[in-house]
Design a protein around this motif. Structure first.
Motif, PDB file in Angstrom:
ATOM      1  N   SER A  11       0.734  -1.250   0.025  1.00  0.00           N
ATOM      2  CA  SER A  11       0.037  -0.093  -0.033  1.00  0.00           C
ATOM      3  C   SER A  11       1.035   1.296  -0.113  1.00  0.00           C
ATOM      4  O   SER A  11       0.502   2.335  -0.527  1.00  0.00           O
ATOM      5  CB  SER A  11      -0.947  -0.117   1.100  1.00  0.00           C
ATOM      6  OG  SER A  11      -0.348   0.100   2.484  1.00  0.00           O
ATOM      7  N   ALA A  12       2.160   1.419   0.502  1.00  0.00           N
ATOM      8  CA  ALA A  12       2.897   2.257   0.540  1.00  0.00           C
ATOM      9  C   ALA A  12       3.511   2.613  -0.759  1.00  0.00           C
ATOM     10  O   ALA A  12       3.337   3.557  -1.403  1.00  0.00           O
ATOM     11  CB  ALA A  12       4.216   2.198   1.517  1.00  0.00           C
ATOM     12  N   ALA A  13       3.661   1.631  -1.530  1.00  0.00           N
ATOM     13  CA  ALA A  13       3.964   1.706  -3.065  1.00  0.00           C
ATOM     14  C   ALA A  13       2.933   2.308  -4.013  1.00  0.00           C
ATOM     15  O   ALA A  13       2.861   3.048  -4.689  1.00  0.00           O
ATOM     16  CB  ALA A  13       4.298   0.343  -3.640  1.00  0.00           C
ATOM     17  N   VAL A  14       1.572   1.917  -3.506  1.00  0.00           N
ATOM     18  CA  VAL A  14       0.624   2.634  -4.187  1.00  0.00           C
ATOM     19  C   VAL A  14       0.277   3.980  -3.870  1.00  0.00           C
ATOM     20  O   VAL A  14       0.115   4.845  -4.758  1.00  0.00           O
ATOM     21  CB  VAL A  14      -0.812   1.489  -4.041  1.00  0.00           C
ATOM     22  CG1 VAL A  14      -1.972   2.354  -4.602  1.00  0.00           C
ATOM     23  CG2 VAL A  14      -0.892   0.350  -4.504  1.00  0.00           C
ATOM     24  N   THR A  25      -7.311   7.749  -7.192  1.00  0.00           N
ATOM     25  CA  THR A  25      -8.206   6.608  -7.497  1.00  0.00           C
ATOM     26  C   THR A  25      -7.549   5.131  -7.633  1.00  0.00           C
ATOM     27  O   THR A  25      -8.537   4.117  -7.585  1.00  0.00           O
ATOM     28  CB  THR A  25      -9.218   6.696  -8.776  1.00  0.00           C
ATOM     29  OG1 THR A  25      -8.809   6.565  -9.887  1.00  0.00           O
ATOM     30  CG2 THR A  25     -10.132   7.994  -8.538  1.00  0.00           C
ATOM     31  N   TYR A  26      -6.183   5.004  -7.697  1.00  0.00           N
ATOM     32  CA  TYR A  26      -5.661   3.722  -7.779  1.00  0.00           C
ATOM     33  C   TYR A  26      -6.182   3.047  -6.573  1.00  0.00           C
ATOM     34  O   TYR A  26      -6.101   3.436  -5.473  1.00  0.00           O
ATOM     35  CB  TYR A  26      -3.997   3.993  -7.796  1.00  0.00           C
ATOM     36  CG  TYR A  26      -3.740   4.168  -9.248  1.00  0.00           C
ATOM     37  CD1 TYR A  26      -3.599   3.551 -10.164  1.00  0.00           C
ATOM     38  CD2 TYR A  26      -2.804   5.584  -9.228  1.00  0.00           C
ATOM     39  CE1 TYR A  26      -3.212   3.630 -11.496  1.00  0.00           C
ATOM     40  CE2 TYR A  26      -2.485   5.813 -10.531  1.00  0.00           C
ATOM     41  CZ  TYR A  26      -2.356   5.089 -11.592  1.00  0.00           C
ATOM     42  OH  TYR A  26      -2.041   5.223 -12.913  1.00  0.00           O
ATOM     43  N   SER A  27      -6.196   1.586  -6.860  1.00  0.00           N
ATOM     44  CA  SER A  27      -6.711   0.882  -5.684  1.00  0.00           C
ATOM     45  C   SER A  27      -5.779  -0.529  -5.860  1.00  0.00           C
ATOM     46  O   SER A  27      -5.633  -1.086  -6.859  1.00  0.00           O
ATOM     47  CB  SER A  27      -8.265   0.536  -5.889  1.00  0.00           C
ATOM     48  OG  SER A  27      -8.647  -0.423  -5.015  1.00  0.00           O
ATOM     49  N   MET A  28      -5.589  -0.908  -4.628  1.00  0.00           N
ATOM     50  CA  MET A  28      -4.871  -2.276  -4.592  1.00  0.00           C
ATOM     51  C   MET A  28      -5.625  -3.332  -3.887  1.00  0.00           C
ATOM     52  O   MET A  28      -6.368  -3.043  -3.159  1.00  0.00           O
ATOM     53  CB  MET A  28      -3.557  -2.088  -3.644  1.00  0.00           C
ATOM     54  CG  MET A  28      -2.721  -3.375  -3.286  1.00  0.00           C
ATOM     55  SD  MET A  28      -1.758  -3.143  -2.143  1.00  0.00           S
ATOM     56  CE  MET A  28      -2.729  -3.175  -0.654  1.00  0.00           C
ATOM     57  N   ALA A  29      -5.476  -4.576  -4.537  1.00  0.00           N
ATOM     58  CA  ALA A  29      -6.339  -5.502  -4.001  1.00  0.00           C
ATOM     59  C   ALA A  29      -5.261  -6.800  -3.714  1.00  0.00           C
ATOM     60  O   ALA A  29      -4.416  -6.958  -4.372  1.00  0.00           O
ATOM     61  CB  ALA A  29      -7.416  -5.969  -4.803  1.00  0.00           C
ATOM     62  N   ARG A  30      -5.659  -7.810  -2.673  1.00  0.00           N
ATOM     63  CA  ARG A  30      -4.978  -8.980  -2.577  1.00  0.00           C
ATOM     64  C   ARG A  30      -5.933 -10.072  -2.701  1.00  0.00           C
ATOM     65  O   ARG A  30      -7.083 -10.219  -2.200  1.00  0.00           O
ATOM     66  CB  ARG A  30      -4.439  -8.834  -1.149  1.00  0.00           C
ATOM     67  CG  ARG A  30      -3.627  -9.854  -0.695  1.00  0.00           C
ATOM     68  CD  ARG A  30      -2.894  -9.470   0.649  1.00  0.00           C
ATOM     69  NE  ARG A  30      -2.150 -10.626   1.174  1.00  0.00           N
ATOM     70  CZ  ARG A  30      -1.750 -10.928   2.439  1.00  0.00           C
ATOM     71  NH1 ARG A  30      -2.122 -10.221   3.221  1.00  0.00           N
ATOM     72  NH2 ARG A  30      -1.072 -11.834   2.540  1.00  0.00           N
ATOM     73  N   THR A  31      -5.140 -10.917  -3.430  1.00  0.00           N
ATOM     74  CA  THR A  31      -5.898 -12.410  -3.536  1.00  0.00           C
ATOM     75  C   THR A  31      -6.183 -13.095  -2.525  1.00  0.00           C
ATOM     76  O   THR A  31      -5.108 -13.083  -1.484  1.00  0.00           O
ATOM     77  CB  THR A  31      -5.493 -13.119  -4.743  1.00  0.00           C
ATOM     78  OG1 THR A  31      -3.964 -13.366  -4.639  1.00  0.00           O
ATOM     79  CG2 THR A  31      -5.272 -12.226  -6.213  1.00  0.00           C
ATOM     80  N   GLY A  32      -6.905 -14.319  -2.333  1.00  0.00           N
ATOM     81  CA  GLY A  32      -6.747 -15.271  -1.352  1.00  0.00           C
ATOM     82  C   GLY A  32      -5.376 -15.909  -1.078  1.00  0.00           C
ATOM     83  O   GLY A  32      -4.830 -16.673  -0.106  1.00  0.00           O
ATOM     84  N   SER A  39      -5.657  -1.720  -9.541  1.00  0.00           N
ATOM     85  CA  SER A  39      -6.701  -1.253 -10.682  1.00  0.00           C
ATOM     86  C   SER A  39      -6.690   0.387 -10.676  1.00  0.00           C
ATOM     87  O   SER A  39      -6.161   1.101  -9.483  1.00  0.00           O
ATOM     88  CB  SER A  39      -7.916  -1.892  -9.857  1.00  0.00           C
ATOM     89  OG  SER A  39      -8.115  -3.133 -10.025  1.00  0.00           O
ATOM     90  N   GLU A  40      -7.294   0.818 -11.622  1.00  0.00           N
ATOM     91  CA  GLU A  40      -7.358   2.498 -11.647  1.00  0.00           C
ATOM     92  C   GLU A  40      -8.319   2.839 -10.584  1.00  0.00           C
ATOM     93  O   GLU A  40      -8.220   3.820 -10.266  1.00  0.00           O
ATOM     94  CB  GLU A  40      -7.698   2.781 -12.785  1.00  0.00           C
ATOM     95  CG  GLU A  40      -6.671   2.799 -14.021  1.00  0.00           C
ATOM     96  CD  GLU A  40      -6.819   3.169 -15.358  1.00  0.00           C
ATOM     97  OE1 GLU A  40      -7.526   4.296 -15.273  1.00  0.00           O
ATOM     98  OE2 GLU A  40      -6.468   2.971 -16.402  1.00  0.00           O
ATOM     99  N   LYS A  41      -9.523   2.043 -10.289  1.00  0.00           N
ATOM    100  CA  LYS A  41     -10.278   2.488  -9.368  1.00  0.00           C
ATOM    101  C   LYS A  41     -11.027   1.174  -8.808  1.00  0.00           C
ATOM    102  O   LYS A  41     -10.778   0.086  -9.421  1.00  0.00           O
ATOM    103  CB  LYS A  41     -11.326   3.354  -9.760  1.00  0.00           C
ATOM    104  CG  LYS A  41     -12.440   2.900 -10.685  1.00  0.00           C
ATOM    105  CD  LYS A  41     -13.117   3.811 -11.266  1.00  0.00           C
ATOM    106  CE  LYS A  41     -13.854   3.546 -12.484  1.00  0.00           C
ATOM    107  NZ  LYS A  41     -15.112   4.335 -12.851  1.00  0.00           N
ATOM    108  N   ALA A  42     -11.448   1.163  -7.595  1.00  0.00           N
ATOM    109  CA  ALA A  42     -12.211  -0.061  -6.950  1.00  0.00           C
ATOM    110  C   ALA A  42     -13.236  -0.518  -7.701  1.00  0.00           C
ATOM    111  O   ALA A  42     -13.952   0.066  -8.268  1.00  0.00           O
ATOM    112  CB  ALA A  42     -12.652   0.237  -5.547  1.00  0.00           C
ATOM    113  N   GLY A  43     -12.854  -2.028  -8.150  1.00  0.00           N
ATOM    114  CA  GLY A  43     -13.919  -2.616  -8.835  1.00  0.00           C
ATOM    115  C   GLY A  43     -13.579  -2.384 -10.484  1.00  0.00           C
ATOM    116  O   GLY A  43     -14.373  -3.308 -11.403  1.00  0.00           O
TER     117      GLY A  43
END
Length: 88
Positions: A11-14, A25-32, A39-43
């Motif tokens: 998240s610090a990199a983002v 609006t950049y958004s980071m997500a983590r897989t299982g 992503s450019e934005k959530a979703g």
């Protein structure tokens, strides 16, 4: 490495990317499986495939304008000396 530390590093990199680009609006997500994607934005569709932490941080740090490297006065003087020594 603890999961919290991994997420904090990613998240610090983002956050750095958001500051460099001005795009908040950049958004980071983590897989299982513990991989990260951006992503450019959530979703929105991901901008990269799911990646391991180190690869993800390198990818994100490589996006957008890069910060200028700071050079000390001593470094600048040393560079000038090197240039002068190379000239005949």
């Amino acid at each position: 490495m603890a999961a919290g530390i991994r997420s904090t590093r990613a998240s610090a990199a983002v956050d750095r990317l958001k500051r460099r680009t001005g795009v908040t609006t950049y958004s980071m997500a983590r897989t299982g499986a513990g991989h990260f994607f951006l992503s450019e934005k959530a979703g929105a569709p991901p901008l990269c495939p799911p990646m391991e932490l180190d690869d993800f941080v390198k990818f994100v740090d490589g996006l957008g304008p890069q910060p200028e490297k700071r050079i000390t006065k001593n470094d600048a003087a040393f560079e000038k000396q090197l240039v002068r020594k190379k000239q005949p």
